[in-house]
Design an enzyme around this catalytic site. Structure first.
Site, short mmCIF file in Angstrom:
data_model
loop_
_atom_site.label_atom_id
_atom_site.label_comp_id
_atom_site.label_asym_id
_atom_site.label_seq_id
_atom_site.Cartn_x
_atom_site.Cartn_y
_atom_site.Cartn_z
N VAL A 405 0.92 -1.27 -0.01
CA VAL A 405 -0.15 -0.06 0.09
C VAL A 405 0.84 1.12 0.12
O VAL A 405 0.71 2.00 -0.72
CB VAL A 405 -0.92 -0.03 1.16
CG1 VAL A 405 -1.50 1.31 1.35
CG2 VAL A 405 -2.08 -1.05 0.92
N ASP A 406 1.83 1.49 1.06
CA ASP A 406 2.37 2.46 1.18
C ASP A 406 3.53 2.87 -0.17
O ASP A 406 3.75 3.99 -0.62
CB ASP A 406 3.03 2.89 2.50
CG ASP A 406 3.84 1.70 2.86
OD1 ASP A 406 4.11 0.78 2.08
OD2 ASP A 406 4.70 1.77 4.09
N CYS A 407 4.19 1.64 -0.52
CA CYS A 407 4.86 1.90 -1.71
C CYS A 407 4.13 2.16 -3.11
O CYS A 407 4.68 2.86 -3.84
CB CYS A 407 5.72 0.34 -1.96
SG CYS A 407 6.70 -0.21 -0.51
N THR A 408 2.78 1.79 -3.07
CA THR A 408 2.17 2.06 -4.35
C THR A 408 1.85 3.43 -4.06
O THR A 408 1.87 4.14 -5.23
CB THR A 408 0.81 1.23 -4.29
OG1 THR A 408 1.26 -0.25 -4.45
CG2 THR A 408 -0.16 2.03 -5.28
N LEU A 410 3.41 5.87 -2.46
CA LEU A 410 4.88 6.57 -2.98
C LEU A 410 5.53 6.39 -4.60
O LEU A 410 5.85 7.64 -4.98
CB LEU A 410 6.12 5.90 -1.92
CG LEU A 410 7.36 6.53 -2.08
CD1 LEU A 410 7.12 7.92 -1.60
CD2 LEU A 410 8.23 5.72 -1.17
#
Length: 675
Positions: A405-408, A410
């Site tokens: 989620v957070d990599c997406t 970012l």
């Protein structure tokens, strides 16, 4: 994560002339040096590859596998690994769970065995110290479950001394709330591999060295150990929590079922588990989701088909986890953190106003983000319990295949931020795929988890059988993931919202609103948020503030005011912020013994600049002085303590946190006229 409202270069980027009107030459020079340093070490693929290490239980498994399958380590690797482990050993002879931690029996036993398997003699002074510490703390029979599994695999322990991990769990009806498909994916894949090895009772062939280790590790003769009595025995130093009654009851009944399991059912279960293991390997280019299941999956397949091409590919991929880092050559906690690091470099460079001076760097950074978006879903994903992947970004690289989620979020924000410098910007459709994936991932409570939507209630955490880690069973919503998703969706709404369909626009607005409510619900009475992936309250509070602001909260919102006030109370006399990793295990703020830390200072400055730059000007300026005074002449910053964490107890080192977070903090502060 920047609160940026458009991707057009004239409004995104502040020019040097604008910056010079408001900032000191020292601050601007610090930015130029810092980005110059990052540019000098940028990879040819456009990203940054640094060490992502810390856990001390990974490298032993790498050594174990090579011994078991008969692939001797090269002399160079053996020498380097021994040196790394010697440096990690504490003065009392033990090894910590992580590089900055106190001694654990679990890691001391594993590293003792690894050193012996690499040829270090029993009379070696370091080995003797470790041997004494092991026996002072109960001997190898008191290691927690993960240690018992590894020792059983090595034939240095009996599977009868382990709580059952039957492979039949995987052929239960999937509708059952305890079906492993509902577990957090990192837990799920480890249980998958262990259940196969347990189900076959796989053990290495006992050679003279292993026979000697049997005598060295236990306080009583190996053949005299009452193995079933050892199942619940765990060294008090290692135990993070006491197992609840429901888990003890479940283990009891699993033991009964194990005795009466028909051979035909076992064979069917093993076939199913091996199929899932091989699917995981093939859909991740044999990288696997993480190092623990990489080791165990490789061993499981080798045990089933040692001469197959599949097993060879799995073994050949093992070195992808090895990295020669600042503390020595070791096994990483992931195959890399490249996308995560490169995304933050993208945002810090865009916010600095200096991207025009580093156009090749900006262009190559964008290229890496572009090339590492996941373009397709996993084949037969429902059968193998996978969420959609298309449009997401991973923590490391596209080959790894697991979006987060957070990599997406970012990756999406990095692509929007550096689009003005791209030779061929990504088409809108691909950006919208990321938006839709973020929308899909939102949980019923309004928050976001890590890799997948939450699949079961948090009550399942009562079945956590690890003994040494917390929160490993359920992929629950967390402040950092929720904040990141809010920021990514808000950036997309501002930058490409005119290309949203009306229904998508409404869904994005509703998702952001629900996410903000979840973030508010997690805030502690003292104004802080507890982080799950960084240390700890400084990290979580930065994300909490930014998530609420990007959801539309005003700087005078009571939640923002309380959060900023919390950070102000934690500023050190040296002007920085410094939080100990003990905050993660104790779940309350613990000051770092060395005072300010570069990375925590950057997080606090980032939070306060967004909260209210004028109201917190003095605190921000003190933090900026702390950062600029500690920058090295080459633009780097010195290495300090651990900055990351997983599952409450094990700390991580992110090599580049000390670079881009200080640069980003400087950039935003200077952009807001604080010098």
């Amino acid at each position: 994560m920047s609160g940026r409202t458009t991707s057009e270069p004239e409004s995104v980027l502040t020019t040097d002339s604008d910056i010079n009107r408001t900032v000191s030459s020292a601050g601007l020079e610090a930015l130029r040096r810092g980005f110059g340093y990052l540019h000098s070490i940028q990879g040819t693929h456009g990203g940054w590859t640094g060490d992502y290490d810390g856990p001390l239980f990974l490298l032993p498994g790498y050594v174990f596998i090579h011994h078991i399958v008969g692939r001797p380590l090269s002399e160079a690797d053996r020498t380097a690994f021994i040196a790394t482990l010697r440096r990690a050993q504490t003065s009392e002879g033990s090894f910590g769970l992580h590089a900055d931690g106190k001694g654990y029996l679990f890691t001391t036993v594993l590293n003792y065995v690894a050193l012996r398997l690499m040829g270090v003699g029993a009379d070696d002074p370091d080995i003797r110290c470790a041997h004494a510490w092991i026996h002072e703390n109960g001997g190898a029979s008191a290691v927690p479950s993960w240690g018992k599994y590894w020792l059983s695999i090595l034939n240095l322990y009996s599977w009868e001394g382990c709580h059952p991990v039957p492979p039949e769990l995987w052929i239960l009806p999937q509708a059952l709330p305890i079906h492993p498909s509902r577990f957090w994916c990192h837990c799920r894949v480890v249980v998958l591999a262990i259940s196969y090895l347990y189900g076959r009772r796989f053990q290495a062939h006992v050679d003279p060295l292993l026979s000697s280790l049997r005598n060295e590790l236990f306080s009583e003769p190996f053949d005299a150990v009452d193995w079933p009595a050892m199942r619940d025995r765990v060294c008090p130093v290692d135990r993070y929590f006491e197992p609840p009654r429901i888990l003890r009851t479940l283990n009891y009944f699993l033991g009964i079922f194990e005795k009466w399991m028909p051979g035909s059912v076992r064979a069917k279960a093993l076939k199913t588990v091996l199929d899932h293991i091989k699917h995981e390997q093939m859909t991740t280019d044999f990288i696997d989701i993480g190092p623990v299941n990489k080791l165990l999956d490789t061993l499981a397949v080798w045990s089933a088909e040692p001469d197959s091409e599949h097993a060879r590919k799995a073994l050949d991929a093992l070195p992808q986890y090895i990295f020669d880092c600042e503390r020595g050559k070791t096994m990483q906690a992931y195959n890399s953190s490249e996308l995560w690091d490169t995304g933050f470099v993208a945002l810090s460079l865009a916010d600095s106003g200096l991207a025009g001076q580093f156009v090749p760097m900006a262009r190559e950074t964008y290229r890496f983000i572009d090339e590492n978006q996941i373009r397709n879903d996993v084949d037969q994903r429902e059968r193998y319990f996978r969420d959609p992947s298309k449009g997401g970004w991973p923590f490391s690289n596209r080959a790894h295949g697991w979006p987060i989620v957070d990599c997406t979020a970012l990756g999406l924000m990095g692509a929007l931020a550096l689009a003005p410098y791209a030779l061929a910007p990504m088409d809108t459709g691909r950006l919208l795929e990321a938006v839709d994936l973020l929308l899909f991932w939102q949980n019923n409570d309004g928050g976001w988890s890590t890799y997948e939507r939450q699949r079961v209630g948090a009550w399942l955490e009562t079945l956590n059988a690890s003994e040494i880690f917390g929160n490993i069973m359920v992929d629950v919503s967390q402040v950092e993931l929720t904040s990141s998703a809010i920021q990514g969706l808000a950036a997309a709404r501002s930058s490409i919202g005119d290309r949203f369909k009306p229904v998508r626009a409404r869904n994005v607005d509703a998702a952001i609103s629900r996410g903000a409510q979840f973030v508010r619900a997690l805030q502690r009475p003292d104004g802080s948020w507890e982080g799950n992936w960084g240390i700890c309250f400084t990290y979580g509070t930065w994300f909490g503030i930014w998530g609420l602001l990007d959801a539309g909260a005003a700087p005078d919102d009571p939640a923002i005011v309380r959060a900023a006030g919390f950070l102000r109370t934690k500023q050190c006399s040296d002007g920085g912020w410094g939080e100990s990793h003990e905050s993660c295990t104790q779940r309350q703020y613990v000051q770092h013994a060395d005072g300010g830390q570069v990375v925590m200072t950057a997080w606090a400055v980032l939070a306060l600049v967004r909260a209210s730059p004028e109201q917190h000007r003095d605190a921000i300026k003190a933090g900026l002085r702390f950062l600029t005074e500690r920058q090295l002449p080459n633009g780097d910053w010195p290495a300090q303590g651990m900055t990351g964490v997983f599952n409450r107890t094990c700390m991580l080192n992110y090599r580049f946190y000390r670079n881009y977070f200080p640069l980003w903090a400087l950039a935003l502060a200077l952009k807001n006229g604080i010098a």
